[in-house]
Design an enzyme around this catalytic site. Structure first.
Site, PDB file in Angstrom:
ATOM      1  N   ASN A  97       0.408  -2.460 -10.139  1.00 58.96           N
ATOM      2  CA  ASN A  97      -0.247  -2.084  -8.890  1.00 58.96           C
ATOM      3  C   ASN A  97      -0.792  -3.286  -8.120  1.00 58.96           C
ATOM      4  OD1 ASN A  97       0.098   0.734  -8.880  1.00 58.96           O
ATOM      5  ND2 ASN A  97      -1.580   1.015 -10.331  1.00 58.96           N
ATOM      6  N   HIS A 196      11.612   1.396   0.147  1.00 59.87           N
ATOM      7  CA  HIS A 196      12.135   0.062   0.422  1.00 59.87           C
ATOM      8  C   HIS A 196      12.746  -0.069   1.813  1.00 59.87           C
ATOM      9  CE1 HIS A 196      12.483  -1.101  -4.123  1.00 59.87           C
ATOM     10  NE2 HIS A 196      11.239  -0.918  -3.715  1.00 59.87           N
TER      11      HIS A 196
END
Length: 329
Positions: A97, A196
């Site tokens: 993260n 993405h």
């Protein structure tokens, strides 16, 4: 992540696509569209829209940040805002993260909503609503979110590392992981592409593909030769803090569209998993359809996001509605 400025002179036309999702094989609790309707003196979704719009006009990379935040939250213990909790062992501090951001934006939404309707709107719902707004501002289709989530109590680094897929994961293992969350192989292709289609990826995440793929001492042979040369100039062997766009279709870098699929269909994927889904027998047909069928991704990505937003939710009397997204009540 470097900032790229968005033009504030143009506005996004929001085409509403009503989504009705029927899920099988896993119970997700009771969510519904308009859960907060009539419960607050203000329109909850409009309040969040205005705050996200202002943030987007200042920095359009917030789109990629929020997409990443929702995915990472939902994949670790379900969509319960556990990623927002502070603490020395909280999941936001897991290595996986490290690139997640946007916490201050969620804080701003929560603070305003606590002024208007105290103790009503969960942090988990704010993440989902804010992400939908960001997608629409980045030229993606507007989709109707379902709300009524409650916030979880627990957040640990261990759970984050166990549930978040690494960029080197195989296609088959990624599909198994998504299946374990009640998501199909097609959902996997849609959500990977959506995540993405905007944003950047730092050189350190794919340096092996440029110089020593699978310890061969050579580049990944599946990479487009012109893209390889460009990446090697941008990312020297000795390493750098540089980045490349996750979507390698020129003009598509900050839009939620199908440019990502067109790029990987031409060998221009950045991460190994990006390129593998374009060639693996389990996913290549989906990639081709999304790359070359007009508007297919635009409409179906919203369905996948709604389905992602149902994973492991807490509803009713479960969990809590945090008064501050960073700590339990």
């Amino acid at each position: 992540m470097a900032k790229a400025r968005a033009s504030s002179s143009s506005t996004t036309t929001l085409a509403i696509v009503l989504l009705c999702m029927t899920l099988v094989g896993q119970s997700y609790g009771q969510l519904k569209q308009g859960f907060y309707s009539g419960k607050c003196s203000a329109n909850v979704e409009s309040v969040i829209f205005d705050i996200v719009l202002k943030a987007y006009q200042n920095d359009n990379t917030i789109v990629a940040a929020l997409l990443r935040m929702q995915f990472h939250d939902c994949f670790v213990g379900g969509c319960d805002a556990s990623i927002l909790l502070d603490g020395s062992n909280a999941e936001k501090f897991a290595p996986s993260n490290g690139s997640v951001r946007g916490y201050e934006l969620i804080d701003a939404c929560k603070a305003r909503l606590e002024q208007l309707c105290p103790g009503l709107v969960s942090c988990a719902d704010i993440i989902v609503i804010a992400t939908r707004v960001a997608v629409a501002l980045a030229k993606g289709n507007w989709y109707e979110v379902e709300t009524g989530r409650r916030d979880g109590f627990f957040s640990t680094i261990t759970e984050a590392e166990k549930n978040l897929p690494p960029p080197t994961i195989s296609v088959s293992n990624a599909i198994k992981l998504f299946n374990s969350k009640g998501l199909s192989s097609y959902d996997f292709v849609l959500l990977l592409g959506g995540g993405h289609t905007v944003g950047v990826i730092h050189c350190s995440k794919f340096l092996d593909r440029l110089y020593n793929y699978q310890n061969t001492g050579k580049p990944d042979p599946s990479m487009n030769s012109a893209t390889l040369s460009s990446f090697q100039q941008r990312c020297p062997r000795s390493g750098s803090n540089n980045f490349v766009f996750a979507d390698q279709t020129v003009g598509s870098e900050f839009k939620v569209d199908n440019g990502y699929y067109q790029a990987i269909a031409q060998g221009k994927g950045v991460l190994e998993i990006d390129q593998r889904i374009a060639s693996d027998s389990l996913t290549k047909d989906s990639v081709k359809k999304l790359a070359w069928t007009n508007n297919l991704f635009a409409y179906q990505f919203g369905y996948a996001m709604v389905k992602l937003g149902k994973v492991g939710v807490l509803t009713g009397s479960q969990g809590q509605v945090r008064l501050n997204c960073r700590r339990n009540n």
